[in-house]
Scaffold this motif. Structure first.
Motif, PDB file in Angstrom:
ATOM      1  N   ASN A  29       1.022  -1.194   0.001  1.00  0.00           N
ATOM      2  CA  ASN A  29      -0.258   0.140  -0.403  1.00  0.00           C
ATOM      3  C   ASN A  29       0.844   1.590   0.280  1.00  0.00           C
ATOM      4  OD1 ASN A  29       1.106   0.015   2.591  1.00  0.00           O
ATOM      5  ND2 ASN A  29      -0.827   0.232   3.227  1.00  0.00           N
ATOM      6  N   GLY A  58      -4.036   3.989  -5.787  1.00  0.00           N
ATOM      7  CA  GLY A  58      -5.166   2.986  -5.789  1.00  0.00           C
ATOM      8  C   GLY A  58      -5.935   2.015  -6.962  1.00  0.00           C
ATOM      9  N   VAL A  92      -3.026  -7.659   0.610  1.00  0.00           N
ATOM     10  CA  VAL A  92      -2.788  -6.669   0.743  1.00  0.00           C
ATOM     11  C   VAL A  92      -1.770  -6.384   1.804  1.00  0.00           C
ATOM     12  CG1 VAL A  92      -3.248  -4.158   1.333  1.00  0.00           C
ATOM     13  CG2 VAL A  92      -4.698  -5.957  -0.602  1.00  0.00           C
ATOM     14  N   ALA A 103      -1.040  -4.175   4.706  1.00  0.00           N
ATOM     15  CA  ALA A 103      -1.647  -3.314   5.413  1.00  0.00           C
ATOM     16  C   ALA A 103      -0.725  -2.957   6.478  1.00  0.00           C
ATOM     17  CB  ALA A 103      -2.865  -2.766   4.957  1.00  0.00           C
ATOM     18  N   GLU A 113      -3.052   4.086   6.397  1.00  0.00           N
ATOM     19  CA  GLU A 113      -4.162   4.152   4.727  1.00  0.00           C
ATOM     20  C   GLU A 113      -4.512   4.602   3.912  1.00  0.00           C
ATOM     21  OE1 GLU A 113      -9.390   2.664   4.472  1.00  0.00           O
ATOM     22  OE2 GLU A 113      -7.615   1.495   5.257  1.00  0.00           O
ATOM     23  N   GLU A 160      -6.081   0.479   0.058  1.00  0.00           N
ATOM     24  CA  GLU A 160      -7.133  -0.216   0.741  1.00  0.00           C
ATOM     25  C   GLU A 160      -8.426   0.039   0.147  1.00  0.00           C
ATOM     26  OE1 GLU A 160      -3.458   0.229   3.121  1.00  0.00           O
ATOM     27  OE2 GLU A 160      -4.880   1.585   1.527  1.00  0.00           O
ATOM     28  N   VAL A 202      -9.154  -1.446  -3.318  1.00  0.00           N
ATOM     29  CA  VAL A 202      -9.459  -3.270  -2.632  1.00  0.00           C
ATOM     30  C   VAL A 202     -11.312  -3.643  -2.221  1.00  0.00           C
ATOM     31  CG1 VAL A 202      -8.571  -5.357  -1.809  1.00  0.00           C
ATOM     32  CG2 VAL A 202      -7.171  -2.912  -3.274  1.00  0.00           C
ATOM     33  N   ARG A 203     -11.602  -2.693  -2.114  1.00  0.00           N
ATOM     34  CA  ARG A 203     -12.702  -3.612  -0.178  1.00  0.00           C
ATOM     35  C   ARG A 203     -13.375  -3.258  -1.913  1.00  0.00           C
ATOM     36  NH1 ARG A 203     -10.715   0.257   3.645  1.00  0.00           N
ATOM     37  NH2 ARG A 203      -9.220  -1.440   4.766  1.00  0.00           N
ATOM     38  N   TRP A 214     -10.440 -10.798  -1.896  1.00  0.00           N
ATOM     39  CA  TRP A 214      -9.131  -9.685  -1.048  1.00  0.00           C
ATOM     40  C   TRP A 214      -8.645 -10.299   0.566  1.00  0.00           C
ATOM     41  CZ3 TRP A 214     -11.012  -7.342   3.366  1.00  0.00           C
ATOM     42  CH2 TRP A 214     -11.942  -7.432   3.525  1.00  0.00           C
ATOM     43  N   PHE A 247      -6.580  -8.787   3.374  1.00  0.00           N
ATOM     44  CA  PHE A 247      -5.600  -7.602   4.454  1.00  0.00           C
ATOM     45  C   PHE A 247      -5.025  -8.104   4.967  1.00  0.00           C
ATOM     46  CE2 PHE A 247      -7.811  -3.702   3.840  1.00  0.00           C
ATOM     47  CZ  PHE A 247      -8.305  -4.227   1.947  1.00  0.00           C
ATOM     48  N   GLU A 251      -1.787  -7.587   8.625  1.00  0.00           N
ATOM     49  CA  GLU A 251      -1.267  -6.776   8.737  1.00  0.00           C
ATOM     50  C   GLU A 251      -0.603  -6.826  10.115  1.00  0.00           C
ATOM     51  OE1 GLU A 251      -5.744  -5.009  10.154  1.00  0.00           O
ATOM     52  OE2 GLU A 251      -6.338  -4.158   8.975  1.00  0.00           O
ATOM     53  N   SER A 273      -8.641  -9.540   7.950  1.00  0.00           N
ATOM     54  CA  SER A 273      -7.544  -9.051   8.106  1.00  0.00           C
ATOM     55  C   SER A 273      -7.142  -8.889   9.035  1.00  0.00           C
ATOM     56  CB  SER A 273      -8.173  -7.620   8.408  1.00  0.00           C
ATOM     57  OG  SER A 273      -9.123  -7.271   7.060  1.00  0.00           O
TER      58      SER A 273
END
Length: 294
Positions: A70, A81, A98, A100, A104, A108, A111-112, A118, A120, A122, A178
């Protein structure tokens, strides 16, 4: 299928490439400068700058899944993005991970809102950051001089982040998730220096600085130690050293529930516990020894 890895020469991207190749996947590794890329044999190295929409069509051509970052070369959140997501959708990409968790940007939400499958990732703190944060100091002086030696974190081995990404990209069941990725234990900064001392068989010490000492020593030109990505972020945002010192003091001195919480999500995804800091430190022990002893 071909899997695209952006940021392929970075700390995490390199590991994603490694794990995908180990799984027998075809990998297209994106980098801004292919001539300087040192990647495993078998990866297709391609030139692309994620901040430039012009090269995205070719980058995604024939790609079925992609690992996205990102941020761009300046470590700032990407402004492109929507362009990245639209190029991926036009190419027929089905699945993306992603990396992430920094700040942000435009990637992000794009993508959502997309039709992509997808996930994420973290991670809180990379173990690899200590190579730059502490490597030079421990090699030359055997000391880490920082504030708040009892600050806590559950650092994760970059190898495990790559394993999670490769698993998600090649298996089903992770859409819309996520993952808060941590190592297997919460450690203090002081404790991590002690572990490095054990694996290198050196008398290493954490020397705690007071906030006032930090302000005096780190605010002068050349006084700020290399602390992972914070300097790069701050320079790009126009933050001076004095302001950065206050940001770091607040961050180090303020307990953060999210940043210190352990999760079992690495094991849930890859089927084994994450690697310990002691395992990582033993693998990188020579980086913390003086050159003559390495």
């Amino acid at each position: 299928m071909t899997i695209l890895v952006t940021g392929a020469t970075g700390i995490i991207g390199r590991q994603v490439v490694r794990h995908l190749l180990d799984r027998g996947q075809k990998v297209r590794a994106l980098t801004r400068d292919p001539g300087r890329a040192v990647l495993p044999d078998g990866a297709e190295v391609a030139a692309c700058d994620l901040t430039d929409a012009a090269g995205l069509e070719e980058a995604f051509d024939g790609v079925a899944a992609a690992h996205l970052i990102n941020f761009g070369g300046d470590h700032q959140p990407l402004a492109s993005g929507r362009d990245i997501v639209e190029a991926a959708e036009r190419a027929g990409v089905g699945k993306v991970t992603v990396l992430a968790g920094w700040r942000e940007g435009t990637l992000e939400p794009a993508v959502r809102a997309s039709g992509l499958e997808w996930t994420f990732l973290e991670p809180v703190q990379f173990m690899a950051n200590f190579l730059t944060d502490w490597g030079q100091a421990l090699r030359s002086t055997g000391r880490v001089r920082e504030p708040y030696g009892d600050r806590k974190s559950p650092p994760i081995d970059e190898y495990d982040i790559g394993a999670v990404a490769a698993t998600v990209l090649t298996q089903d069941g992770h859409h819309g998730r996520s993952y808060h990725l941590t190592g297997p234990e919460v450690l203090t900064a002081r404790g991590m220096v002690a572990i490095i001392g054990q694996v290198t068989r050196r008398d290493l010490r954490f020397e705690e600085l007071t906030p006032d000492q930090v302000r005096r020593e780190w605010s002068v030109p050349g006084g700020m130690p290399s602390l992972s990505l914070f300097r790069a972020f701050s320079q790009a945002a126009g933050v001076g050293d004095a302001d950065l010192v206050e940001i770091l003091l607040q961050m180090y001195g303020t307990p953060n529930e999210y940043g210190t919480a352990l999760t079992d999500q690495v094991e849930q995804v890859i089927g084994r516990p994450p690697r310990t800091f002691a395992q990582w430190a033993a693998e990188h022990a020579d980086h913390f020894r003086p050159a003559a002893a390495a």
